[in-house]
Design a protein around this motif. Structure first.
Motif, PDB file in Angstrom:
ATOM      1  N   UNK A   1       0.848  -1.198   0.000  1.00 52.10           N
ATOM      2  CA  UNK A   1       0.000   0.000   0.000  1.00 52.10           C
ATOM      3  C   UNK A   1       0.879   1.242   0.000  1.00 52.10           C
ATOM      4  N   UNK A   2       0.564   2.175  -0.852  1.00 47.85           N
ATOM      5  CA  UNK A   2       1.356   3.395  -0.990  1.00 47.85           C
ATOM      6  C   UNK A   2       1.087   4.330   0.185  1.00 47.85           C
ATOM      7  N   UNK A   3       2.134   5.035   0.638  1.00 51.68           N
ATOM      8  CA  UNK A   3       1.892   6.023   1.687  1.00 51.68           C
ATOM      9  C   UNK A   3       1.671   7.407   1.078  1.00 51.68           C
ATOM     10  N   UNK A   4       1.614   7.443  -0.255  1.00 51.74           N
ATOM     11  CA  UNK A   4       1.315   8.711  -0.914  1.00 51.74           C
ATOM     12  C   UNK A   4      -0.193   8.958  -0.840  1.00 51.74           C
ATOM     13  N   UNK A   5      -0.599  10.192  -0.509  1.00 51.10           N
ATOM     14  CA  UNK A   5      -2.042  10.471  -0.463  1.00 51.10           C
ATOM     15  C   UNK A   5      -2.659  10.276  -1.846  1.00 51.10           C
ATOM     16  N   UNK A   6      -3.846   9.671  -1.879  1.00 54.80           N
ATOM     17  CA  UNK A   6      -4.496   9.392  -3.158  1.00 54.80           C
ATOM     18  C   UNK A   6      -5.481  10.500  -3.530  1.00 54.80           C
ATOM     19  N   UNK A   7      -5.523  10.779  -4.831  1.00 55.06           N
ATOM     20  CA  UNK A   7      -6.334  11.878  -5.351  1.00 55.06           C
ATOM     21  C   UNK A   7      -7.203  11.381  -6.500  1.00 55.06           C
TER      22      UNK A   7
ATOM     23  N   UNK B   1       4.251  14.401  -4.762  1.00 55.90           N
ATOM     24  CA  UNK B   1       4.153  13.250  -3.873  1.00 55.90           C
ATOM     25  C   UNK B   1       2.752  12.708  -3.668  1.00 55.90           C
ATOM     26  N   UNK B   2       1.821  13.102  -4.538  1.00 53.99           N
ATOM     27  CA  UNK B   2       0.466  12.550  -4.467  1.00 53.99           C
ATOM     28  C   UNK B   2       0.318  11.468  -5.533  1.00 53.99           C
ATOM     29  N   UNK B   3      -0.657  10.604  -5.343  1.00 55.41           N
ATOM     30  CA  UNK B   3      -0.924   9.572  -6.330  1.00 55.41           C
ATOM     31  C   UNK B   3      -2.328   9.780  -6.896  1.00 55.41           C
TER      32      UNK B   3
END
Length: 122
Positions: free
Chosen positions: A1-7, A28-30
């Protein structure tokens, strides 16, 4: 799981989505999904439950205001940032009353966008 905030990025302009997605990735967002209209925005939100939604006000199918209401009725905790052109102050105020977390003016300033998203996600 990515720790980048999802958009979830919702705008009927493909060019704007491409540019904004690149700026978000660099910050740094996904971007987990893109929507070209309000109905897709609602459906993608329900399928993916991203950390934050960038939602244009003027879109086909459902407009941003309708999509906002549907997303919030699905998830009252949804964090939605409205994208709006100049001169839509009344619409922005209404969206904030309806439960939008914040708003950004177009053309989008990448630094302001990153600042607002980080603030909204907390």
């Amino acid at each position: 799981m990515s720790d980048r905030p999802t958009v979830l990025l919702c705008d009927d302009s493909r060019a704007l989505r491409m540019l904004t997605a690149r700026q978000l990735a660099e910050a740094g967002f996904e971007v987990i999904a893109e929507a070209g209209n309000g109905r897709e925005a609602r459906d993608y939100y329900e399928a993916n439950e991203p950390d934050v939604v960038l939602l244009d006000l003027v879109m086909p199918e459902l407009d941003g205001k309708q999509a906002l209401q549907e997303i919030l009725s699905f998830d009252p905790q949804a964090r939605v940032v409205i994208l709006s052109s100049l001169g839509a102050q009344g619409d922005i105020e209404e969206c904030l009353r309806l439960g939008a977390a914040s708003y950004l003016q177009k053309p989008i300033d990448p630094d302001a966008m990153v600042r607002v998203l980080r603030q909204v996600i907390g």
